[in-house]
Each structure stands twice: as structure tokens, then as C-alpha cells.
Scaffold this motif. Sequence first.
Motif, PDB file in Angstrom:
ATOM      1  N   TYR A  22      -4.225   1.729 154.731  1.00 52.63           N
ATOM      2  CA  TYR A  22      -4.339   2.859 155.654  1.00 52.63           C
ATOM      3  C   TYR A  22      -5.494   2.667 156.630  1.00 52.63           C
ATOM      4  O   TYR A  22      -5.400   3.057 157.793  1.00 52.63           O
ATOM      5  N   VAL A  96       5.504  14.026 145.753  1.00 49.88           N
ATOM      6  CA  VAL A  96       4.304  13.553 146.449  1.00 49.88           C
ATOM      7  C   VAL A  96       4.470  12.101 146.881  1.00 49.88           C
ATOM      8  O   VAL A  96       4.141  11.731 148.013  1.00 49.88           O
ATOM      9  N   SER A 100       4.623  11.057 150.763  1.00 48.87           N
ATOM     10  CA  SER A 100       3.596  10.164 151.287  1.00 48.87           C
ATOM     11  C   SER A 100       4.224   8.888 151.840  1.00 48.87           C
ATOM     12  O   SER A 100       3.752   8.344 152.841  1.00 48.87           O
ATOM     13  N   ASN A 101       5.304   8.429 151.242  1.00 51.82           N
ATOM     14  CA  ASN A 101       6.016   7.266 151.766  1.00 51.82           C
ATOM     15  C   ASN A 101       6.599   7.568 153.143  1.00 51.82           C
ATOM     16  O   ASN A 101       6.449   6.769 154.078  1.00 51.82           O
ATOM     17  N   THR A 104       3.821   7.981 155.745  1.00 50.78           N
ATOM     18  CA  THR A 104       3.248   6.679 156.088  1.00 50.78           C
ATOM     19  C   THR A 104       4.168   5.933 157.044  1.00 50.78           C
ATOM     20  O   THR A 104       3.703   5.296 157.999  1.00 50.78           O
TER      21      THR A 104
END
Length: 166
Positions: A22, A96, A100-101, A104
Motif C-alpha cells: 500500500y 472485510v 478490502s480486496n 484495493t
Amino acid sequence: MKLNEIFKVSGKLVYFTALFPYVILLILGINGWRLPGAGLGIKFYITPDFSRLKDWTVWTDAAVQIFFTLSVSYGGLIALSSYNTFHTNILRDAIVVSLSNCLTSVFAGFVIFAYIGNLAAHYHKDIKDVIQAGQGLAYVVYPHAVTTIPGTKVGRFSSSRKIRLL
């Protein structure tokens, strides 16, 4: 080195390996969003083409992408699930991880399309003609992203090599 110390070090290493991609994506994003033509690429990324919704290959490509990116995380979830208590909320964990995948992937899309817009402006081409679907993304856009980072020797070497290849 004692076994207890190894576990402490590996725990800290997990934090690094989980967050470092990230950080790199954010650095590439900040650099890419400042390049000329980045706005064109981002506009192309967020502007929908509703005529493509009728094409079934778009839907199969989207499903393949989701399953491919989620497959990496589900192996870890299954391996780590043995450490859960009986009353662990696994539905929450799965949501979650999935969210989040997806977030991203959307964030990475903003980064990548900034560089695609920069390539289109640099070569005076339409964004559709700059890159082809598939492996071209990894072999054209990512090296271009690294070469545009100011002050890196990799950037100077790769840029001169790219010009010779063209």
C-alpha cells in the motif's frame, strides 16, 4: 535466537509485508497523479461505457479477476481459521477481506490509469490504443511507472533503454 524471539520478529514482519504494498501503491499514485495526461486516464477509468455491458466477455473477465484476487487471501483465511475461537464472527472477516480486496483494486485502478493517461499524452494516442488487455499492463505500465519516479537511477536507465527499443 530463542523461539519466542523468532515469533516476535515474524509478527512484525507480517505488519511490514501487509502494509508495504500500500505504501508503494500510494507513492506510485502520488507520482502518477502529478504527471501530464493523468487526468485523461482517470477520466477514462471512471467514465462508464454502457454499451460494453452487453458483451459477455466483460462479465467473464470481471468474474475471473475477482476470483483471482480473492484466491490469494482465502488461503490465508483458511490457514488462520484454526486459531479462531468457536464464536468468532467469520462472516465479518469474509466481508472485510472481500471489501478490502475490492477497494484495493479500485485504488490501484486510479493509480494505473493515471500512468496510462500519461502514456497516451506522451505518445499522442487515444487511451484505448495505448495498452492492450492482458499482459501488456504488467510489461508496459508498471515499468513506465517506475521510470517516472524522479531522482531514481532506475528511471534514467530504463527511460534511455525504452527510447532505444521504440
